[in-house]
Design a protein around this motif. Structure first.
Motif, mmCIF file in Angstrom:
data_model
loop_
_atom_site.group_PDB
_atom_site.id
_atom_site.type_symbol
_atom_site.label_atom_id
_atom_site.label_comp_id
_atom_site.label_asym_id
_atom_site.label_seq_id
_atom_site.Cartn_x
_atom_site.Cartn_y
_atom_site.Cartn_z
ATOM 1 N N PRO A 481 0.841 -1.092 -0.236
ATOM 2 C CA PRO A 481 0.327 0.061 -0.091
ATOM 3 C C PRO A 481 0.829 1.118 -0.343
ATOM 4 C CG PRO A 481 -0.730 -1.802 1.661
ATOM 5 C CD PRO A 481 0.743 -1.854 1.244
ATOM 6 N N ARG A 482 1.819 1.402 0.451
ATOM 7 C CA ARG A 482 2.688 2.814 0.683
ATOM 8 C C ARG A 482 3.909 2.507 -0.483
ATOM 9 N NH1 ARG A 482 6.717 1.938 4.413
ATOM 10 N NH2 ARG A 482 7.174 4.211 3.935
ATOM 11 N N GLY A 483 3.880 1.490 -0.922
ATOM 12 C CA GLY A 483 5.018 1.142 -2.430
ATOM 13 C C GLY A 483 3.662 2.161 -3.519
ATOM 14 N N PHE A 484 2.317 1.479 -3.242
ATOM 15 C CA PHE A 484 1.781 1.949 -4.527
ATOM 16 C C PHE A 484 1.611 3.533 -3.904
ATOM 17 C CE2 PHE A 484 -2.678 1.829 -6.317
ATOM 18 C CZ PHE A 484 -2.132 1.993 -8.404
ATOM 19 N N GLU A 485 1.077 4.212 -2.657
ATOM 20 C CA GLU A 485 1.116 5.307 -2.935
ATOM 21 C C GLU A 485 2.498 6.536 -3.553
ATOM 22 O OE1 GLU A 485 -1.581 7.608 -2.149
ATOM 23 O OE2 GLU A 485 -2.821 5.617 -2.090
ATOM 24 N N THR A 486 3.469 5.423 -3.151
ATOM 25 C CA THR A 486 4.766 6.624 -4.151
ATOM 26 C C THR A 486 4.801 6.516 -4.904
ATOM 27 O OG1 THR A 486 5.861 5.838 -1.700
ATOM 28 C CG2 THR A 486 7.577 6.985 -3.790
ATOM 29 N N TYR A 487 4.403 5.245 -5.603
ATOM 30 C CA TYR A 487 4.335 5.757 -7.237
ATOM 31 C C TYR A 487 3.437 6.116 -7.773
ATOM 32 C CZ TYR A 487 3.824 3.022 -11.316
ATOM 33 O OH TYR A 487 3.375 2.356 -13.336
ATOM 34 N N LYS A 488 2.255 7.067 -6.489
ATOM 35 C CA LYS A 488 1.283 7.689 -7.072
ATOM 36 C C LYS A 488 1.703 8.826 -7.256
ATOM 37 C CE LYS A 488 -3.089 6.034 -5.995
ATOM 38 N NZ LYS A 488 -4.006 6.469 -5.556
ATOM 39 N N ARG A 489 2.166 8.798 -6.515
ATOM 40 C CA ARG A 489 2.538 10.176 -6.317
ATOM 41 C C ARG A 489 3.685 11.077 -7.496
ATOM 42 N NH1 ARG A 489 7.218 11.894 -3.702
ATOM 43 N NH2 ARG A 489 6.914 10.265 -2.609
ATOM 44 N N VAL A 490 4.843 10.072 -7.869
ATOM 45 C CA VAL A 490 5.946 10.324 -8.352
ATOM 46 C C VAL A 490 5.217 10.785 -9.731
ATOM 47 C CG1 VAL A 490 7.846 8.850 -9.252
ATOM 48 C CG2 VAL A 490 7.632 9.465 -7.110
ATOM 49 N N VAL A 491 4.228 9.602 -10.267
ATOM 50 C CA VAL A 491 3.585 9.295 -11.653
ATOM 51 C C VAL A 491 2.604 11.203 -11.814
ATOM 52 C CG1 VAL A 491 1.795 8.878 -13.505
ATOM 53 C CG2 VAL A 491 3.548 7.189 -11.476
ATOM 54 N N ALA A 492 2.208 10.989 -11.172
ATOM 55 C CA ALA A 492 1.507 12.445 -10.749
ATOM 56 C C ALA A 492 2.149 13.445 -11.343
ATOM 57 C CB ALA A 492 0.907 12.140 -8.794
ATOM 58 N N ILE A 520 6.790 -4.297 -3.767
ATOM 59 C CA ILE A 520 7.809 -3.415 -4.391
ATOM 60 C C ILE A 520 7.914 -2.023 -2.681
ATOM 61 C CG2 ILE A 520 7.745 -1.758 -5.784
ATOM 62 C CD1 ILE A 520 7.060 -3.365 -7.692
ATOM 63 N N GLU A 521 7.829 -1.637 -2.050
ATOM 64 C CA GLU A 521 7.816 -0.785 -1.427
ATOM 65 C C GLU A 521 8.493 1.248 -2.044
ATOM 66 O OE1 GLU A 521 6.898 -1.781 1.637
ATOM 67 O OE2 GLU A 521 6.861 -3.774 1.176
ATOM 68 N N PRO A 522 8.477 1.494 -0.667
ATOM 69 C CA PRO A 522 8.742 3.195 -2.061
ATOM 70 C C PRO A 522 9.938 2.820 -1.645
ATOM 71 C CG PRO A 522 7.106 3.376 0.601
ATOM 72 C CD PRO A 522 7.569 1.855 0.444
ATOM 73 N N PRO A 523 11.113 2.579 -1.060
ATOM 74 C CA PRO A 523 12.826 2.895 -1.485
ATOM 75 C C PRO A 523 13.212 2.222 -2.919
ATOM 76 C CG PRO A 523 12.535 1.964 1.023
ATOM 77 C CD PRO A 523 10.569 1.997 0.421
ATOM 78 N N HIS A 524 12.642 1.100 -3.144
ATOM 79 C CA HIS A 524 12.142 0.431 -4.100
ATOM 80 C C HIS A 524 11.647 1.362 -5.346
ATOM 81 C CE1 HIS A 524 11.691 -3.257 -2.212
ATOM 82 N NE2 HIS A 524 12.939 -2.991 -1.778
ATOM 83 N N VAL A 525 10.743 1.984 -5.120
ATOM 84 C CA VAL A 525 10.569 3.543 -6.148
ATOM 85 C C VAL A 525 11.247 4.456 -6.758
ATOM 86 C CG1 VAL A 525 8.348 4.795 -6.715
ATOM 87 C CG2 VAL A 525 7.953 2.199 -5.750
ATOM 88 N N GLU A 526 11.811 4.974 -4.821
ATOM 89 C CA GLU A 526 12.661 5.719 -5.101
ATOM 90 C C GLU A 526 14.042 5.277 -6.593
ATOM 91 O OE1 GLU A 526 12.810 6.434 -0.919
ATOM 92 O OE2 GLU A 526 10.945 7.257 -1.351
#
Length: 535
Positions: A481-492, A520-526
């Protein structure tokens, strides 16, 4: 050595006219081997012997190399003191609708010529079908290696014996590595005389598949990652590329290790499976890229292509006997394009579809072939025409820099998942004695990440993360859930395209696999953002 001095048939010349002769041979079209029937019959008796070239006629869509067979064979017969025939011989290569552009038919044509003219005894039809003869006949009676013999060995039946020139037998023998595939018998011969003696019943041939041959590798060993100075971020990107099959673009000044890093990346890819060794050796054999020592392809290939390469040299081609190009020779390995903007536009654009599909289809007026092309692209480029953008050495204008970078089309850049800027090494980095992780350690990380992908994609035709189709990103790239929020924020925040959005997810999935994480966690997206949003 016993030389033939006349017809050894116990029948008269008239008796030869009623006899049929058929031997098997093989040709390669693209990567596909085909068994060819070489049919012969004596048609007319001459009052006096005639030269072989005047007495033998070949039909069955024989192209240049095959049509010249009789001339080469006649020279070999003269060397062996085999007299000219006293009958007209018709030879048909069946099926007649398959083009025969290969000298590999020489050996079968030579033996069937001797049978039809009475210089060799007839064999029962069932025994004739047990042999597949492949090899080019030289003027001095020697048998020369031919390309694509492994494809012919795969086309042969397990009960048949493949007779090949010395130097071709080792690649044929590795077919036994394939799972659930019983190999045909393989005999290696050096001269036409040996084969004549075998069909005359005076010699036995050894099955070389009964013993495991010693082989060399057709691909040199990749340099170790430990020898690469500095460039921590670029090496991290290379590990991600190897783990997920992602394409990588290296941007940096000349002489800072882009080519070395690309070559070293081939050494951290997972080891080849037995089936992959056979597949790659078949490709290299068909391309004529197997050395005389009978080497096989048991390492991941690394193909460095010069910017002057044409579209045909990249994708493959030819008139009749279509041959694989560089992208197929890089199958399951690394295709390295240095000085990317210097390549011809049509050559670069020809890569787009193979990068998506993993195969390339080459079509000509009289031939068509599909070649595998599941490669990982590593490209390198300077940041500007002179290569020293951002330093006092650079004299390029902003317009020249923009024009230089615009030589690479947007659709091609969209297919490159990772991009990293490489800086010039500092003095301390150049003279540092500290060695970073070596290829062995990094390969273990890559292999473990690939194992996770294999389990995830079980039952699917998806080899690695980079090949996840667009419609299955959410399903196969599992975010927390936290990883997906980070992913959506980056895309936006970045206003990126849908394709780039998918690339970000796939790269993040690979970063998570390298870390041994199921989600996939927030650090992985970053971490993925660092390599996706460049240029």
């Amino acid at each position: 050595m016993r030389y033939l001095s006349g017809p050894i048939s116990k029948f008269g010349l008239e008796d030869l006219l009623a006899r049929d002769h058929t031997l098997n041979a093989g040709v390669v079209q693209g990567l596909q081997g085909s068994i060819i029937e070489v049919q012969a019959r004596a048609m007319t008796v001459f009052k006096k012997p005639r030269e072989w070239s005047d007495a033998v006629y070949i039909t069955g869509l024989a192209r240049n190399a095959t049509a010249e067979s009789v001339s080469r064979i006649q020279g070999a017969f003269a060397k062996l003191r085999i007299p000219n025939p006293q009958v007209e011989i018709r030879i048909n290569l069946a099926p007649a609708d398959v083009p025969k552009e290969s000298s590999s038919l020489d050996l079968a044509i030579a033996i069937v010529m001797l049978q039809a003219s009475g210089y060799l005894p007839d064999l029962p039809e069932a025994i004739e079908g047990d042999y597949v003869l492949v090899g080019e006949v030289g003027l001095h009676g020697e048998l020369r290696r031919v390309r694509g013999v492994l494809s012919i060995a795969e086309a042969a039946s397990p009960h048949q014996t493949l007779i090949v020139p010395i130097g071709n037998e080792k690649e044929c023998a590795i077919i036994s590595l394939k799972e659930n595939r019983k190999a045909c018998q393989v005999a290696a011969v050096g001269t036409l005389q040996e084969v004549i003696e075998f069909f005359a019943g005076e010699r036995r041939l050894e099955n070389v598949v009964s013993r495991r041959p010693t082989v060399n590798s057709a691909v040199p060993r990749a340099p170790d990652f430990a020898v690469i100075k500095g460039q921590r971020q670029a090496k991290e990107a290379a590990v991600i590329a190897a783990a997920g099959g992602h394409n990588l673009l290296l941007i940096g000044p000349p002489g800072e290790g882009k080519s070395l890093l690309a070559h070293a990346t081939a050494g951290i890819l997972p080891p080849l499976s037995p089936d992959e060794i056979v597949e790659l050796t078949r490709i290299y054999s068909a391309a004529g890229a197997i050395a005389n020592d009978g080497a096989i392809v048991n390492r991941r290939p690394f193909r460095a292509v010069h910017p002057t390469a044409s579209k045909q040299s990249l994708v493959g081609g030819g008139s009749y006997a279509l041959q694989p190009g560089e992208i197929t020779l890089a199958h399951l390995g690394i295709l390295f394009l240095d000085e990317l903007p210097e390549f011809r536009r049509d050559a670069l654009e020809s890569l787009r579809q193979p990068m998506e599909d993993g195969v390339v289809t080459v079509t000509r007026v009289k031939a068509r072939a599909t070649f595998p092309a599941r490669f990982t692209l590593i490209a390198a480029m300077n940041p500007c025409p002179c290569g020293y953008y951002g330093t006092a050495q650079c004299r390029c204008t902003e317009r020249e820099v923009a024009s230089y970078q615009a030589r690479i089309s947007g659709p091609l850049l969209d297919r490159i998942d990772l991009k990293v800027e490489m800086d010039r090494l500092t003095v301390d980095e150049r003279f540092s004695q500290e060695a970073g992780p070596g290829s062995k350690e990094l390969r273990e990380r890559v292999v473990n990440a690939r194992k996770r992908q294999t389990e995830r994609f079980a039952g699917m035709e998806i080899p690695f993360n980079a090949a996840i189709p667009p419609g299955r990103i959410r399903e196969l790239c599992q975010f927390s859930p936290r990883g997906f929020e980070t992913y959506k924020r980056v895309v936006a925040e970045s206003s990126i395209s849908t394709r780039t959005t998918d690339r970000l997810a796939k790269v993040a999935r690979t970063v998570a696999d390298l870390e041994g994480s199921d989600s996939i966690e927030p650090p992985h997206v970053e971490k993925a953002v660092q390599f996706v949003f460049v240029l």
